[in-house]
Design a protein around this motif. Structure first.
Motif, PDB file in Angstrom:
ATOM      1  N   GLY A  11      62.258  42.912  23.055  1.00  0.00           N
ATOM      2  CA  GLY A  11      62.162  42.244  24.349  1.00  0.00           C
ATOM      3  C   GLY A  11      60.740  41.901  24.729  1.00  0.00           C
ATOM      4  N   MET A  12      59.821  42.829  24.476  1.00  0.00           N
ATOM      5  CA  MET A  12      58.417  42.585  24.782  1.00  0.00           C
ATOM      6  C   MET A  12      57.869  41.458  23.907  1.00  0.00           C
ATOM      7  SD  MET A  12      55.031  43.176  23.549  1.00  0.00           S
ATOM      8  CE  MET A  12      55.311  44.326  22.243  1.00  0.00           C
ATOM      9  N   LEU A  13      58.188  41.490  22.615  1.00  0.00           N
ATOM     10  CA  LEU A  13      57.697  40.457  21.705  1.00  0.00           C
ATOM     11  C   LEU A  13      58.285  39.088  22.037  1.00  0.00           C
ATOM     12  CD1 LEU A  13      57.681  42.371  18.316  1.00  0.00           C
ATOM     13  CD2 LEU A  13      55.700  41.505  19.565  1.00  0.00           C
ATOM     14  N   ALA A  14      59.547  39.042  22.443  1.00  0.00           N
ATOM     15  CA  ALA A  14      60.177  37.770  22.787  1.00  0.00           C
ATOM     16  C   ALA A  14      59.430  37.074  23.926  1.00  0.00           C
ATOM     17  CB  ALA A  14      61.645  37.993  23.152  1.00  0.00           C
ATOM     18  N   LYS A  15      58.819  37.857  24.809  1.00  0.00           N
ATOM     19  CA  LYS A  15      58.044  37.290  25.918  1.00  0.00           C
ATOM     20  C   LYS A  15      56.650  36.842  25.485  1.00  0.00           C
ATOM     21  CE  LYS A  15      60.370  40.142  29.333  1.00  0.00           C
ATOM     22  NZ  LYS A  15      60.239  41.282  30.248  1.00  0.00           N
ATOM     23  N   GLN A  16      56.215  37.237  24.285  1.00  0.00           N
ATOM     24  CA  GLN A  16      54.872  36.939  23.799  1.00  0.00           C
ATOM     25  C   GLN A  16      54.811  35.750  22.841  1.00  0.00           C
ATOM     26  OE1 GLN A  16      52.127  38.649  24.930  1.00  0.00           O
ATOM     27  NE2 GLN A  16      53.599  39.632  26.284  1.00  0.00           N
ATOM     28  N   VAL A  17      55.937  35.094  22.584  1.00  0.00           N
ATOM     29  CA  VAL A  17      55.959  33.961  21.653  1.00  0.00           C
ATOM     30  C   VAL A  17      54.954  32.905  22.118  1.00  0.00           C
ATOM     31  CG1 VAL A  17      57.365  32.075  20.720  1.00  0.00           C
ATOM     32  CG2 VAL A  17      58.315  34.375  20.888  1.00  0.00           C
ATOM     33  N   GLY A  18      54.139  32.439  21.187  1.00  0.00           N
ATOM     34  CA  GLY A  18      53.115  31.435  21.494  1.00  0.00           C
ATOM     35  C   GLY A  18      51.747  32.023  21.766  1.00  0.00           C
ATOM     36  N   THR A  19      51.648  33.347  21.870  1.00  0.00           N
ATOM     37  CA  THR A  19      50.355  33.988  22.119  1.00  0.00           C
ATOM     38  C   THR A  19      49.801  34.574  20.827  1.00  0.00           C
ATOM     39  OG1 THR A  19      51.289  36.163  22.648  1.00  0.00           O
ATOM     40  CG2 THR A  19      51.061  34.601  24.472  1.00  0.00           C
ATOM     41  N   THR A  20      48.536  34.922  20.842  1.00  0.00           N
ATOM     42  CA  THR A  20      47.895  35.550  19.690  1.00  0.00           C
ATOM     43  C   THR A  20      48.130  37.062  19.769  1.00  0.00           C
ATOM     44  OG1 THR A  20      46.209  33.834  19.641  1.00  0.00           O
ATOM     45  CG2 THR A  20      45.720  35.860  18.452  1.00  0.00           C
TER      46      THR A  20
END
Length: 99
Positions: free
Chosen positions: A16-25
């Motif tokens: 869930g945390m990673l899904a919110k980080q898509v597009g970031t470094t």
């Protein structure tokens, strides 16, 4: 016997945390080493991190830790702190010279 593929989400909070980080470094430590790049996709069993235009597919079970990575300023593009420091230095120099 069923032909259905069953997926188990081993770490739902991490997913869930990673899904919110898509597009970031991000930085990712795996059992084989570390990666740093743009998070392109998150799936239940893997994530895709792009480094230098090449996608790397990382199995979720191989991940030790993940962190958001800072994006460094490119050369010739000073940060706000650097701009303020330079302005303060120039003002101090002008003051000492009597301007």
């Amino acid at each position: 016997m069923s032909n259905k593929a069953e997926w188990q989400l081993h770490d739902p909070y991490v997913y869930g945390m990673l899904a919110k980080q898509v597009g970031t470094t991000i930085g990712v430590q795996t059992t084989r080493g570390a990666l740093r790049g743009i998070l392109k996709a998150v799936q239940p069993d893997h994530l895709v991190v792009e480094m230098g235009g090449t996608p790397f597919y990382v199995r979720s079970q191989q991940i030790i830790w993940v962190h958001p990575a800072k994006v460094h300023q490119s050369e010739g593009s000073p940060s706000e702190t650097e701009k303020l420091t330079k302005t303060a230095s120039l003002a101090h120099m002008h003051e000492r010279m009597g301007y």
